[in-house]
Design an enzyme around this catalytic site. Structure first.
Site, PDB file in Angstrom:
ATOM      1  N   ASP A  10       0.679  -0.813  -0.091  1.00  0.00           N
ATOM      2  CA  ASP A  10      -0.203  -0.194  -0.154  1.00  0.00           C
ATOM      3  C   ASP A  10       1.079   1.448  -0.052  1.00  0.00           C
ATOM      4  O   ASP A  10       2.503   0.808   0.545  1.00  0.00           O
ATOM      5  CB  ASP A  10      -1.069  -0.104   1.122  1.00  0.00           C
ATOM      6  CG  ASP A  10      -1.575   1.774   1.018  1.00  0.00           C
ATOM      7  OD1 ASP A  10      -2.297   2.039   0.253  1.00  0.00           O
ATOM      8  OD2 ASP A  10      -2.034   1.546   2.371  1.00  0.00           O
ATOM      9  N   SER A  11       0.471   2.189  -0.611  1.00  0.00           N
ATOM     10  CA  SER A  11       1.130   3.578  -0.066  1.00  0.00           C
ATOM     11  C   SER A  11       1.610   3.784   1.412  1.00  0.00           C
ATOM     12  O   SER A  11       2.642   4.628   1.494  1.00  0.00           O
ATOM     13  CB  SER A  11       0.246   5.014  -0.911  1.00  0.00           C
ATOM     14  OG  SER A  11      -1.544   4.674   0.036  1.00  0.00           O
ATOM     15  N   CYS A  73      -4.636  -1.507  -2.162  1.00  0.00           N
ATOM     16  CA  CYS A  73      -4.563   0.114  -1.799  1.00  0.00           C
ATOM     17  C   CYS A  73      -5.321   0.533  -3.372  1.00  0.00           C
ATOM     18  O   CYS A  73      -5.770   0.024  -4.637  1.00  0.00           O
ATOM     19  CB  CYS A  73      -3.061   0.974  -2.145  1.00  0.00           C
ATOM     20  SG  CYS A  73      -2.946   2.763  -3.164  1.00  0.00           S
ATOM     21  N   GLU A 152      -5.455   8.858  10.508  1.00  0.00           N
ATOM     22  CA  GLU A 152      -4.914   8.567  10.834  1.00  0.00           C
ATOM     23  C   GLU A 152      -4.085   9.835  12.287  1.00  0.00           C
ATOM     24  O   GLU A 152      -3.362   9.244  13.136  1.00  0.00           O
ATOM     25  CB  GLU A 152      -3.312   8.731   9.712  1.00  0.00           C
ATOM     26  CG  GLU A 152      -3.722   8.151   8.161  1.00  0.00           C
ATOM     27  CD  GLU A 152      -2.187   8.614   7.753  1.00  0.00           C
ATOM     28  OE1 GLU A 152      -0.967   8.516   8.337  1.00  0.00           O
ATOM     29  OE2 GLU A 152      -2.297   7.226   6.507  1.00  0.00           O
ATOM     30  N   CYS A 184     -11.709   3.188   0.152  1.00  0.00           N
ATOM     31  CA  CYS A 184     -10.373   3.449   1.104  1.00  0.00           C
ATOM     32  C   CYS A 184     -10.463   2.452   2.232  1.00  0.00           C
ATOM     33  O   CYS A 184     -11.012   2.191   2.960  1.00  0.00           O
ATOM     34  CB  CYS A 184     -10.698   4.791   0.930  1.00  0.00           C
ATOM     35  SG  CYS A 184      -8.665   5.088   1.822  1.00  0.00           S
ATOM     36  N   THR A 185      -8.821   2.475   2.168  1.00  0.00           N
ATOM     37  CA  THR A 185      -8.642   1.175   3.119  1.00  0.00           C
ATOM     38  C   THR A 185      -8.668   2.116   4.753  1.00  0.00           C
ATOM     39  O   THR A 185      -8.626   1.079   5.724  1.00  0.00           O
ATOM     40  CB  THR A 185      -7.348   0.430   2.747  1.00  0.00           C
ATOM     41  OG1 THR A 185      -5.844   1.695   2.394  1.00  0.00           O
ATOM     42  CG2 THR A 185      -7.565  -0.259   1.246  1.00  0.00           C
ATOM     43  N   HIS A 186      -8.472   2.990   4.239  1.00  0.00           N
ATOM     44  CA  HIS A 186      -8.777   3.894   5.822  1.00  0.00           C
ATOM     45  C   HIS A 186      -9.986   3.775   6.190  1.00  0.00           C
ATOM     46  O   HIS A 186     -10.040   4.090   7.457  1.00  0.00           O
ATOM     47  CB  HIS A 186      -8.058   5.064   5.834  1.00  0.00           C
ATOM     48  CG  HIS A 186      -6.481   5.512   5.690  1.00  0.00           C
ATOM     49  ND1 HIS A 186      -6.292   5.278   4.664  1.00  0.00           N
ATOM     50  CD2 HIS A 186      -5.886   6.086   7.060  1.00  0.00           C
ATOM     51  CE1 HIS A 186      -4.347   5.352   4.936  1.00  0.00           C
ATOM     52  NE2 HIS A 186      -4.288   5.946   5.761  1.00  0.00           N
TER      53      HIS A 186
END
Length: 267
Positions: A10-11, A73, A152, A184-186
């Site tokens: 992922d980024s 991602c 985050e 989005c993975t967040h």
């Protein structure tokens, strides 16, 4: 081959939600995770740049003799999968198709919402994937760029996050969707607030969870499942690991130790 690790990249830290789901479903698998933290975010980069970054990340994982590549991602999944499949003779799983298939199967009204980064929304990759399942479905895409820094920062149940969600999600409520893809993975970290804003009748599709299910099915069909009680996790980043360890530990709900900083070869 079955004893080899699963490669995940992922980024940054968001892909750890995918890793967590893979561990939950396949606890016996070894996993090598790469977070390209020196070049995060991918969502604001051009498709050509994202493809190059993805190829470089995948090449690093292949050097670790992985048996599968998981592109954890959404931005990279939206543009880089064909190039990855062309360059590497391994199964390549992205996070878009699994979520799109589930959304298309679960909607009752035929109105599906997708939230993601600007890059993912501009690519219209979820719309295309959902329409491959059922072209008659109505898909509305909304970018939610502030969700990533809020997740985050750990502001998972904060008034600012609630107000941001209400602003972003208003068009989806007005459209009366009944299914919402967290593109989005967040975003799985913000499930509670998203559900509170959208209401209990809207089904939330967690692409991380669906991707892990696809990984398990793909490995099982190829007889590549590792027969072990527990696996080993290795973590690599392209920038100093301090923030990754702090934020990533919150994502996983466990301390992240032994994260190694590396440099990627240019392609």
């Amino acid at each position: 081959m079955s004893e080899r690790a699963i490669g995940v990249f992922d980024s940054g830290v968001g892909g750890l939600t995918v890793l967590k789901e893979i561990v939950g479903q396949l606890p016996g698998e070894d996993i090598v995770y790469l977070g390209d933290t020196a070049r995060v975010p991918y969502g604001t980069k051009s498709p050509q740049t994202v493809v190059r970054y993805a190829l470089e990340a995948a090449a690093f994982l292949v050097k670790h003799r992985v048996k599968m590549l998981v592109v954890a991602c959404n931005t990279a999944s939206s543009v880089a999968l064909p190039a990855l499949a062309e360059h590497f003779s391994l199964p390549v799983i992205g996070v878009i198709e699994p979520g799109a298939r589930t959304a298309a199967a679960q909607t009752r009204s035929g109105r599906i919402g997708v939230i993601g980064t600007e890059g993912t929304v501009k690519s219209a990759a979820y719309t295309a994937a959902i329409h491959r399942c059922n072209p008659s479905l109505d898909v509305i895409n909304v970018p939610c760029p502030l969700f990533v820094p809020l997740a985050e920062e750990g502001w998972l149940d904060h008034p600012v996050t609630r107000l941001t969600a209400e602003e972003y999600l208003a068009p989806l409520r007005a459209h009366a969707i009944d299914t919402l893809v967290l593109g989005c993975t967040h975003y799985p970290l913000l499930k509670n607030i998203i559900r509170a804003v959208m209401g209990e009748t809207v089904r939330l599709i967690d692409s991380a969870e669906e991707t892990a299910r696809t990984v398990a099915e793909t490995l099982a069909s190829a007889y590549l499942l590792r027969q072990a009680a527990s696996g080993k996790r290795s973590f690599f980043v392209t920038d100093v690991p301090t923030r990754f360890e702090k934020v990533g530990g919150a994502f996983l709900g466990a301390d992240l130790l032994g994260v190694e900083q590396i440099e990627l070869d240019w392609i």
